[in-house]
Design a protein around this motif. Structure first.
Motif, PDB file in Angstrom:
ATOM      1  N   ALA A 158       0.820  -1.204   0.000  1.00 58.01           N
ATOM      2  CA  ALA A 158       0.000   0.000   0.000  1.00 58.01           C
ATOM      3  C   ALA A 158       0.855   1.255   0.000  1.00 58.01           C
ATOM      4  O   ALA A 158       0.476   2.276  -0.590  1.00 58.01           O
ATOM      5  N   LEU A 159       2.020   1.207   0.640  1.00 60.57           N
ATOM      6  CA  LEU A 159       2.869   2.382   0.718  1.00 60.57           C
ATOM      7  C   LEU A 159       3.603   2.662  -0.590  1.00 60.57           C
ATOM      8  O   LEU A 159       3.642   3.798  -1.075  1.00 60.57           O
ATOM      9  N   LEU A 160       4.171   1.600  -1.219  1.00 62.38           N
ATOM     10  CA  LEU A 160       5.018   1.792  -2.404  1.00 62.38           C
ATOM     11  C   LEU A 160       4.378   1.337  -3.701  1.00 62.38           C
ATOM     12  O   LEU A 160       4.909   1.639  -4.798  1.00 62.38           O
ATOM     13  N   GLY A 161       3.285   0.595  -3.626  1.00 55.60           N
ATOM     14  CA  GLY A 161       2.589   0.176  -4.843  1.00 55.60           C
ATOM     15  C   GLY A 161       3.098  -1.112  -5.446  1.00 55.60           C
ATOM     16  O   GLY A 161       2.531  -1.601  -6.441  1.00 55.60           O
ATOM     17  N   TYR A 162       4.150  -1.719  -4.934  1.00 52.82           N
ATOM     18  CA  TYR A 162       4.701  -2.958  -5.494  1.00 52.82           C
ATOM     19  C   TYR A 162       3.984  -4.149  -4.856  1.00 52.82           C
ATOM     20  O   TYR A 162       3.970  -4.284  -3.627  1.00 52.82           O
ATOM     21  N   PRO A 163       3.435  -5.060  -5.713  1.00 52.75           N
ATOM     22  CA  PRO A 163       2.907  -6.306  -5.147  1.00 52.75           C
ATOM     23  C   PRO A 163       4.044  -7.229  -4.740  1.00 52.75           C
ATOM     24  O   PRO A 163       5.194  -7.063  -5.157  1.00 52.75           O
ATOM     25  N   ALA A 164       3.724  -8.213  -3.901  1.00 48.05           N
ATOM     26  CA  ALA A 164       4.750  -9.102  -3.361  1.00 48.05           C
ATOM     27  C   ALA A 164       5.488  -9.873  -4.452  1.00 48.05           C
ATOM     28  O   ALA A 164       6.705 -10.070  -4.383  1.00 48.05           O
ATOM     29  N   GLU A 165       4.736 -10.302  -5.514  1.00 46.55           N
ATOM     30  CA  GLU A 165       5.377 -11.111  -6.548  1.00 46.55           C
ATOM     31  C   GLU A 165       6.416 -10.337  -7.342  1.00 46.55           C
ATOM     32  O   GLU A 165       7.325 -10.938  -7.947  1.00 46.55           O
ATOM     33  N   GLU A 166       6.369  -8.997  -7.328  1.00 44.32           N
ATOM     34  CA  GLU A 166       7.352  -8.204  -8.056  1.00 44.32           C
ATOM     35  C   GLU A 166       8.585  -7.893  -7.211  1.00 44.32           C
ATOM     36  O   GLU A 166       9.627  -7.465  -7.752  1.00 44.32           O
ATOM     37  N   SER A 211      10.951  -1.773   8.530  1.00 43.97           N
ATOM     38  CA  SER A 211       9.610  -1.183   8.511  1.00 43.97           C
ATOM     39  C   SER A 211       9.711   0.294   8.211  1.00 43.97           C
ATOM     40  O   SER A 211      10.732   0.939   8.498  1.00 43.97           O
ATOM     41  N   GLY A 212       8.662   0.838   7.596  1.00 36.70           N
ATOM     42  CA  GLY A 212       8.704   2.242   7.224  1.00 36.70           C
ATOM     43  C   GLY A 212       7.350   2.903   7.352  1.00 36.70           C
ATOM     44  O   GLY A 212       6.301   2.242   7.314  1.00 36.70           O
ATOM     45  N   ARG A 213       7.373   4.223   7.509  1.00 36.59           N
ATOM     46  CA  ARG A 213       6.152   5.015   7.616  1.00 36.59           C
ATOM     47  C   ARG A 213       6.388   6.333   6.900  1.00 36.59           C
ATOM     48  O   ARG A 213       7.450   6.958   7.050  1.00 36.59           O
TER      49      ARG A 213
END
Length: 820
Positions: free
Chosen positions: A45-53, A120-122
């Motif tokens: 949700a934060l960076l837009g990358y799905p896990a498979e990528e 982790s990041g915010r």
């Protein structure tokens, strides 16, 4: 993590479970060689990358700045040491944008045999820039007063709100201390708190105090103040800041509630109308006012009801007639008052009339004007008092409770320079409302108590006489108003054969119900005594009556919860015979009688106690004693010998001492004994019945045995006629001859021997015929052709009264004649 991929079916079972419990956090698990092995939904949700990528690829492509191997190596070394790392770094979004992220790297851990790190990041949101103008507006225009003091507690800064609250201009404050500017505002206490904050560094919050300010010098204000230290970069204290909030409304509301609650425990402690009115006046001075008067309508004080002053003939009065019931003042002796306690008054603030008491609102006069024409015309005496003592503010509140007008309460201020405020009217109304309920309760109770006492006294005998057998005296005192009437009763009942019955009883319970029940029992005792029942049998019949009355009251109580059940009573019944000087008595749970011999020795005869009336199923026992002539026989209720601070035995001993002294006047002895034992009102009724015994001498009694032969009637009749003439009662000779002839003839004909005739002369002439039969004669009305059946009818016509009583050996038929 809710969604984690590491290139295999799932994480190793040896991995820490809490590392994968961050479904809402933007987090990733990275191996020591920089390969992403886990990716959360938050990271997507934060960076837009799905896990498979991302999973399985290098993490180096995510930062938006060139790589720095040396920095990365040092961070890894720190994390391997178990300390972790945090910092800000720009990260590339999948759509090509750039995001500032607050990044955190955990200490290293083992995952499936590989060394890994949790990252982790915010997102770092841009902060609102606070300009100097905004900050200045917040400080100066805040509704809270604020000030900064230096180490010597001198003003170095304050906002506009504090300047308005204190009423002292800013220029006059700066460089000066609070105690120099507002000495009446608890300045010493406040400065003491500020010194404490400077010394300890511990803030003080919400300190409340009451004082005045130059902004409103005529009215007290309540303030809430907090203090905290000011520190510089090296944590050294440079001053103190305090904030002030005006909480007068909150303080007034709390004060109102506190006073009302306090009034509830100080007003209405008794059921006395006058005392309750005085308690109201005493409570309000000086808490609320400098001078208070309480005037009550006369019907309220006289317990005659409400509204009498409105129903007089003719038009209604412009002012009601009241009486001064209570008053109090800060000045000793209430010199402001124009009427003393108990005096008639008609004070109503001009121009008001009686409607003020009936349905009017409180009168609020913040500033009294003694030169007002209405006051001068209607209340000249009070105008002079206003001028002399400086009465300057007034509140008058009508006293009403349960739709009943009771009177008027007036509050005034003189020494207190602050005038009454609108909020004070609410407090005055509440105080008077509380007191009005107590006054009305006392009024209602007084009326009921008066009615109960009136009923009780009306049901007690108004005059007692013991004939020639006894000299009697009595004393009855009702209980005080807190206890209520207790239903005590006593009676002296003339019986046949010159005997006298003495009875005393005590109802269980108080009030009108007890008084009414007492009247029913007294009537029942008189009826049963007229049937010449022995004491034990009389109490048995009385017990049955109480049981029936209890059942009736219980049935009535089931349909009317306000009804009080009939509980029972105690009773003692004694019969004294002056011929034999024997006294037969029985008691039902009542204290034993006291006997004082002619030589002054007092004692209590042994007498079975018996159960109280109303229990049922128990027998009563009679005891017979012989009393010397001129003995004193005393009956009493437990209220006389059992006070609140002692038991029965000490009280009975004191009663013996009080009755042992020689006193020829029985009435004086009775009154002095009650006064000695009960010098003050008691919570229970008090009844004392004293009887001094007399004997009927041989010259007043004559008797003959009668043979069972009808021929003996003539001889007995002649003897009786001669004896009556010897007593000087020739006028009764003929009627006595007829009565003796009929009674003796009936005894010989229908009864069993032995038959005996006795004549007694005391206040009446009594003829008695005794036989061994237990069958009582019956009065018949013979028809014109009957040859018999007229004997007892003739006796009933000639005698004043006649009857029959049973003895251990049979019965006695008696007839009394009035002596001319």
């Amino acid at each position: 993590m809710a969604s984690v991929r590491n290139g295999s079916d799932g994480p190793s079972s040896s991995a820490p479970r809490d590392l994968f419990d961050a479904s809402v956090e933007a987090a990733a698990v990275v191996s020591a060689d920089g390969i992403v092995v886990g990716w959360t939904k938050g990271a997507q949700a934060l960076l837009g990358y799905p896990a498979e990528e991302v999973v399985g690829g290098s993490v180096a492509r995510l930062p938006a700045v060139p790589g720095d191997p040396v920095r990365v190596a040092r961070i890894a070394e720190r994390c391997r040491a178990g300390m972790g790392w945090s910092g800000f770094i720009p990260v590339r979004h999948r759509d090509g944008g750039r995001i500032e992220v607050d990044l955190r790297v955990s200490a290293s851990f083992r995952l499936g045999g590989d060394e890994c790190f949790l990252i982790s990041g915010r997102e770092q949101k841009p902060q609102w820039p606070v300009g100097q103008s905004i900050l200045d507006g917040f400080l100066t225009r805040s509704p809270v007063g604020m000030a900064v003091m230096d180490l010597q507690l001198r003003y170095i800064w304050l906002n506009d709100t504090l300047e308005r609250l204190g009423g002292v201009p800013r220029k006059q404050r700066l460089g000066r201390r609070l105690s120099e500017l507002l000495p009446g505002l608890q300045a010493d206490t406040i400065e003491g708190l500020m010194r404490k904050v400077l010394a300890t560094g511990i803030p003080v919050t919400d300190y409340e105090y009451v004082g005045w300010s130059w902004a409103d010098p005529q009215r007290q204000h309540a303030y809430s103040t907090s203090f905290f230290p000011l520190v510089d970069a090296d944590n050294s204290v440079t001053g103190v800041c305090y904030m002030v909030l005006d909480v007068t409304e909150r303080w007034n509301a709390r004060r109102l509630l506190s006073l009302v609650n306090e009034a509830g425990s100080n007003i209405g402690g008794s059921l006395d109308v006058m005392r309750t009115a005085q308690e109201l006046a005493d409570f309000a001075v000086p808490r609320f006012a400098d001078f208070v008067i309480v005037d009550l309508l006369e019907p309220v004080l006289s317990t005659e009801g409400h509204g009498t002053w409105l129903t007089d003939a003719g038009p209604a009065r412009a002012k009601p007639m009241m009486r001064r019931a209570g008053m109090s003042s800060v000045r000793e002796g209430c010199p402001e008052a124009v009427a003393p306690i108990g005096a008639k008054v008609d004070f109503l603030p001009p121009p008001h009339d009686v409607n003020l008491l009936i349905n009017g609102d409180p009168i609020f006069i913040p500033v009294l004007d003694p030169d007002d024409d209405l006051w001068v015309a209607e209340q000249p005496a009070r105008v002079e008092s206003m001028r002399e003592f400086g009465l300057h503010s007034l509140i008058s509140v009508p006293m009403r409770a349960r739709n009943t007008a009771l009177g008027l309460t007036t509050f005034a201020r003189s020494l207190n320079p602050v005038s009454f405020q609108p909020d004070d009217v609410l407090l005055a109304r509440e105080l008077v409302a509380r007191a009005a309920l107590c006054v009305d309760n006392a009024r209602r109770y007084s009326r009921e108590h008066t009615a109960a006492v009136t009923l009780q006294r009306s049901l007690l005998p108004h005059a007692l006489t013991g004939g020639t057998a006894l000299e009697v005296a009595s004393c009855y005192l009702p209980a005080d108003e807190t206890g209520g009437v207790g239903g005590d009763w006593f009676d002296v009942i003339p019986l046949s054969g010159a005997r006298v019955g003495l009875v005393i009883g005590d109802m269980v319970g108080h009030g009108i119900t007890a008084a009414a029940s007492m009247g029913r029992l007294r009537t029942a005792v008189q009826t049963l005594a007229a049937m010449d029942m022995p004491p034990d049998e009389l109490l048995a019949h009385l017990d049955d009556l109480v049981l029936r009355l209890s059942e009736e009251e219980t049935d009535r109580e089931a349909g009317n919860q306000a009804c009080t059940a009939f509980l029972g009573a105690t009773c003692l019944y004694a019969v004294y015979d002056p011929v034999t000087r024997r006294c037969t008595m029985a008691r039902a749970g009542h204290p034993p009688p006291v006997v004082v011999a002619p030589d002054g020795h007092a004692h209590y005869p042994e007498l079975p106690a018996g159960p109280p009336l109303g229990l049922g199923g128990f027998a009563f026992e009679a005891t017979e004693i012989e009393l010397a002539e001129n003995s004193l026989f005393g009956l009493y209720t437990d209220g006389l010998v059992q006070g609140a601070d002692r038991g029965m035995d000490p009280g009975m001993s004191r009663l013996c001492e009080a009755l042992s002294r020689s006193d020829s006047d029985l009435e004086s002895l009775c009154a002095s004994a009650v006064e000695q034992l009960m010098p003050v009102p008691q919570p229970d009724d008090i009844a004392l019945l004293l009887a001094r015994t007399h004997a009927l001498g041989a010259d007043h009694v004559v008797s003959w045995d009668v043979p069972s032969d009808p021929a003996a009637v003539a001889d007995v009749r002649a003897r009786a006629t001669r004896q009556v003439a010897a007593w000087g009662l020739e006028e009764l000779a003929m009627t006595t001859e007829l009565i003796v002839s009929e009674l003796v003839t009936n005894a010989i004909r229908y009864a069993s021997p032995p038959v005996r005739l006795r004549l007694l002369r005391n206040s009446r002439l009594t003829c008695e015929v005794a036989d061994a039969s237990s069958t009582a004669p019956r009065l018949r009305h013979a028809r014109s052709m009957d040859e018999g059946g007229r004997g007892l009818f003739l006796v009933a016509q000639l005698a004043h009264r006649w009857g029959a009583r049973y003895t251990a050996g049979g019965k006695v038929i008696w007839a009394e004649q009035e002596i001319p």
